[in-house]
Design a protein around this motif. Structure first.
Motif, PDB file in Angstrom:
ATOM      1  N   VAL A 185      51.623  65.081  47.607  1.00 14.18           N
ATOM      2  CA  VAL A 185      51.731  64.978  46.265  1.00 14.18           C
ATOM      3  C   VAL A 185      51.930  63.618  45.938  1.00 14.18           C
ATOM      4  N   ASP A 186      52.546  62.762  46.815  1.00 12.43           N
ATOM      5  CA  ASP A 186      52.539  61.436  46.692  1.00 12.43           C
ATOM      6  C   ASP A 186      51.376  60.769  46.564  1.00 12.43           C
ATOM      7  N   VAL A 187      50.427  61.062  47.490  1.00  7.01           N
ATOM      8  CA  VAL A 187      49.110  60.552  47.519  1.00  7.01           C
ATOM      9  C   VAL A 187      48.397  60.864  46.319  1.00  7.01           C
ATOM     10  N   ALA A 188      48.474  62.294  45.572  1.00  3.83           N
ATOM     11  CA  ALA A 188      47.675  62.441  44.468  1.00  3.83           C
ATOM     12  C   ALA A 188      48.269  61.622  43.134  1.00  3.83           C
ATOM     13  N   ALA A 189      49.606  61.451  43.249  1.00  2.00           N
ATOM     14  CA  ALA A 189      50.182  60.845  42.109  1.00  2.00           C
ATOM     15  C   ALA A 189      49.847  59.337  42.009  1.00  2.00           C
ATOM     16  N   LYS A 190      49.673  58.673  43.263  1.00  2.00           N
ATOM     17  CA  LYS A 190      49.362  57.362  43.402  1.00  2.00           C
ATOM     18  C   LYS A 190      47.612  57.220  42.896  1.00  2.00           C
ATOM     19  N   LEU A 191      46.790  58.234  43.513  1.00  2.00           N
ATOM     20  CA  LEU A 191      45.486  58.091  43.082  1.00  2.00           C
ATOM     21  C   LEU A 191      45.496  58.133  41.502  1.00  2.00           C
ATOM     22  N   ALA A 192      46.083  58.863  41.028  1.00  2.00           N
ATOM     23  CA  ALA A 192      45.968  59.339  39.510  1.00  2.00           C
ATOM     24  C   ALA A 192      46.454  57.992  38.723  1.00  2.00           C
ATOM     25  N   SER A 193      47.496  57.299  39.168  1.00  2.00           N
ATOM     26  CA  SER A 193      48.000  56.104  38.710  1.00  2.00           C
ATOM     27  C   SER A 193      47.139  54.890  38.799  1.00  2.00           C
ATOM     28  N   SER A 194      46.316  54.977  39.914  1.00  2.00           N
ATOM     29  CA  SER A 194      45.244  54.098  40.332  1.00  2.00           C
ATOM     30  C   SER A 194      44.234  53.948  39.208  1.00  2.00           C
ATOM     31  N   LEU A 195      43.884  55.145  38.803  1.00  2.00           N
ATOM     32  CA  LEU A 195      42.868  55.448  37.918  1.00  2.00           C
ATOM     33  C   LEU A 195      43.213  54.997  36.430  1.00  2.00           C
ATOM     34  N   GLY A 196      44.437  54.694  36.123  1.00  2.00           N
ATOM     35  CA  GLY A 196      44.907  54.208  34.796  1.00  2.00           C
ATOM     36  C   GLY A 196      45.705  55.485  34.164  1.00  2.00           C
ATOM     37  N   LEU A 197      45.951  56.553  34.743  1.00  2.00           N
ATOM     38  CA  LEU A 197      46.886  57.708  34.074  1.00  2.00           C
ATOM     39  C   LEU A 197      48.179  56.982  33.892  1.00  2.00           C
ATOM     40  N   HIS A 198      48.755  57.069  32.774  1.00  2.00           N
ATOM     41  CA  HIS A 198      50.044  56.806  32.456  1.00  2.00           C
ATOM     42  C   HIS A 198      50.997  57.659  33.158  1.00  2.00           C
ATOM     43  N   GLU A 199      52.568  57.267  33.161  1.00  2.00           N
ATOM     44  CA  GLU A 199      53.327  58.115  33.850  1.00  2.00           C
ATOM     45  C   GLU A 199      53.452  59.595  33.301  1.00  2.00           C
ATOM     46  N   GLU A 200      53.535  59.294  31.945  1.00  2.00           N
ATOM     47  CA  GLU A 200      53.677  60.731  30.896  1.00  2.00           C
ATOM     48  C   GLU A 200      52.578  61.557  31.204  1.00  2.00           C
ATOM     49  N   GLU A 201      51.251  61.172  31.348  1.00  6.58           N
ATOM     50  CA  GLU A 201      50.055  62.022  31.555  1.00  6.58           C
ATOM     51  C   GLU A 201      50.047  62.533  32.952  1.00  6.58           C
ATOM     52  N   ALA A 202      50.466  61.497  33.997  1.00  6.38           N
ATOM     53  CA  ALA A 202      50.364  61.911  35.256  1.00  6.38           C
ATOM     54  C   ALA A 202      51.465  62.864  35.607  1.00  6.38           C
ATOM     55  N   GLN A 203      52.536  62.990  34.737  1.00  2.00           N
ATOM     56  CA  GLN A 203      53.905  64.199  34.855  1.00  2.00           C
ATOM     57  C   GLN A 203      53.174  65.360  34.313  1.00  2.00           C
ATOM     58  N   ASP A 204      52.298  65.239  33.281  1.00  2.00           N
ATOM     59  CA  ASP A 204      51.770  66.481  32.881  1.00  2.00           C
ATOM     60  C   ASP A 204      50.757  67.010  33.812  1.00  2.00           C
ATOM     61  N   CYS A 205      50.199  66.439  34.846  1.00  2.00           N
ATOM     62  CA  CYS A 205      49.436  67.066  35.853  1.00  2.00           C
ATOM     63  C   CYS A 205      50.319  67.919  36.818  1.00  2.00           C
ATOM     64  N   SER A 206      51.601  67.685  36.966  1.00  2.00           N
ATOM     65  CA  SER A 206      52.480  68.331  37.831  1.00  2.00           C
ATOM     66  C   SER A 206      51.936  68.689  39.018  1.00  2.00           C
ATOM     67  N   PHE A 207      51.541  67.614  39.855  1.00  2.00           N
ATOM     68  CA  PHE A 207      50.804  67.902  41.174  1.00  2.00           C
ATOM     69  C   PHE A 207      52.069  68.596  42.098  1.00  2.00           C
ATOM     70  N   GLN A 208      53.182  68.442  41.711  1.00  2.00           N
ATOM     71  CA  GLN A 208      54.229  69.069  42.632  1.00  2.00           C
ATOM     72  C   GLN A 208      54.067  70.616  42.293  1.00  2.00           C
ATOM     73  N   ASP A 209      53.568  71.046  41.538  1.00  2.00           N
ATOM     74  CA  ASP A 209      53.623  72.596  41.251  1.00  2.00           C
ATOM     75  C   ASP A 209      52.027  73.170  41.622  1.00  2.00           C
ATOM     76  N   TRP A 210      51.152  72.143  42.099  1.00  2.00           N
ATOM     77  CA  TRP A 210      49.894  72.837  42.552  1.00  2.00           C
ATOM     78  C   TRP A 210      49.892  73.347  43.820  1.00  2.00           C
ATOM     79  N   PRO A 211      49.233  74.439  43.935  1.00  2.00           N
ATOM     80  CA  PRO A 211      49.152  75.272  45.251  1.00  2.00           C
ATOM     81  C   PRO A 211      48.678  74.527  46.431  1.00  2.00           C
ATOM     82  N   CYS A 212      48.941  74.758  47.560  1.00  2.00           N
ATOM     83  CA  CYS A 212      48.284  73.982  48.727  1.00  2.00           C
ATOM     84  C   CYS A 212      47.940  74.871  49.660  1.00  2.00           C
ATOM     85  N   GLN A 213      47.032  74.495  50.644  1.00  2.00           N
ATOM     86  CA  GLN A 213      46.691  75.343  51.627  1.00  2.00           C
ATOM     87  C   GLN A 213      46.377  74.654  53.280  1.00  2.00           C
ATOM     88  N   PHE A 214      47.008  75.408  54.019  1.00  2.00           N
ATOM     89  CA  PHE A 214      46.718  74.559  55.308  1.00  2.00           C
ATOM     90  C   PHE A 214      45.575  75.356  55.913  1.00  2.00           C
TER      91      PHE A 214
END
Length: 303
Positions: A127-156
């Motif tokens: 989740v941290d890597v995804a958020a930093k990646l989004a921020s590096s592309l210029g996505l503002h904090e509010e927009e990045a929060q709307d992505c809610s990476f924390q809630d995205w499902p994950c698979q091992f």
């Protein structure tokens, strides 16, 4: 020769030069390594020991790891990938699902604790890597929060490559891109074999293990979500040594509502929308049904 940069995550959220290196690697190569990731070596070693024990289970026990979504359960060696087998855990972000995975395989207490702790720590990391990646592309904090990476499902996807001296030079896993947003991989420190496509020539170059780092690669969903800015890297695994190889991949898949669409911040008159909105489950089924697993299926969804 592909040179994989090492991004220090402790700096990638604040130091402009490191943010730029992260952005460049994700756009140009579609992959990079991370240091400063906060996953203790002892926890990585414990997880490796746990999954080696799972692979020693008899075949009938392994097959109790059934699909939750298409392609999410145990994968036995096949004609296409005869040296490869894997367990799947969906959703690795859910403690209940992690416990269910351990229970179906009758994992011993020490293995259960290792898998639980590792899943929790790796979910925080991805989740941290995804958020930093989004921020590096210029996505503002509010927009990045709307992505809610924390809630995205994950698979091992927990992999073993059953190599022997007779299989050196053969394929471990065929050429593919990952279907989800991004992947964080713990490699086998002793056995290489991962190869990525050079973005300039298309030729495959080896990615040698680098202890202390984790490998990150960009998937199809990230390419669509970023409106084509992020590169979904083609990769494969070759047998380079005649001993078994184990790797552990965590995939951040797609939004919780299953719908993949580029945020408006990435769309403009100069850069019109490149991909139609699509459901991730539908996309997985498309890849499975067509066999188009190296980016070809994504090309079907261009706007």
């Amino acid at each position: 020769m592909v040179e994989i940069p090492v991004i220090d995550l402790r700096l990638a959220g604040a130091v402009p030069e490191e943010v730029a290196r992260l952005r460049d690697a994700a756009r140009r190569l579609g992959c990079f390594r991370v240091s400063g990731h906060g996953v203790p070596r002892a926890l990585q070693d414990g997880m490796r020991a746990a999954v080696r024990a799972l692979f020693d289970l008899p075949d009938d026990a392994k097959r109790r790891n059934v699909d939750v979504i298409d392609g999410s359960g145990y994968v036995a060696p096949s004609a296409a990938n005869p040296l490869y087998e894997a367990f799947g855990l969906y959703d690795a972000a859910s403690p209940a699902d992690v416990d269910a995975f351990c229970s179906c395989l009758d994992a011993p207490p020490h293995a259960r604790e290792a898998i639980r702790s590792y899943a929790e720590k790796m979910h925080e990391l991805i989740v941290d890597v995804a958020a930093k990646l989004a921020s590096s592309l210029g996505l503002h904090e509010e927009e990045a929060q709307d992505c809610s990476f924390q809630d995205w499902p994950c698979q091992f996807r927990i992999n073993r490559y059953n190599y022997t001296p007779d299989t050196v030079g053969k394929s471990g896993v065929q050429i593919h891109t990952d279907s989800g947003f991004l992947t964080v991989l713990q490699e086998d420190d002793c056995v290489g074999g991962l190869e990525v496509a050079d973005p300039d020539t298309g030729e495959f170059a080896p990615v040698d293990p680098l202890p202390g780092t984790l490998f990150v690669n960009i998937g199809d969903v990230a390419t669509a979500w970023s409106n084509g800015t992020l590169r979904n890297v083609r990769h494969r695994v070759q047998c380079v040594s005649g001993v078994p190889r184990v790797s552990i991949a965590l995939f951040l898949l797609a939004p919780k509502d299953d719908m993949v669409r580029a945020p408006e911040a990435f769309v403009s008159a100069e850069r019109p929308r490149r991909f139609r909105t699509f459901g991730y489950d539908d996309y997985r089924r498309l890849r499975l049904s067509t066999g188009e697993r190296a980016g070809e299926a994504l090309a079907r969804l261009t706007a």
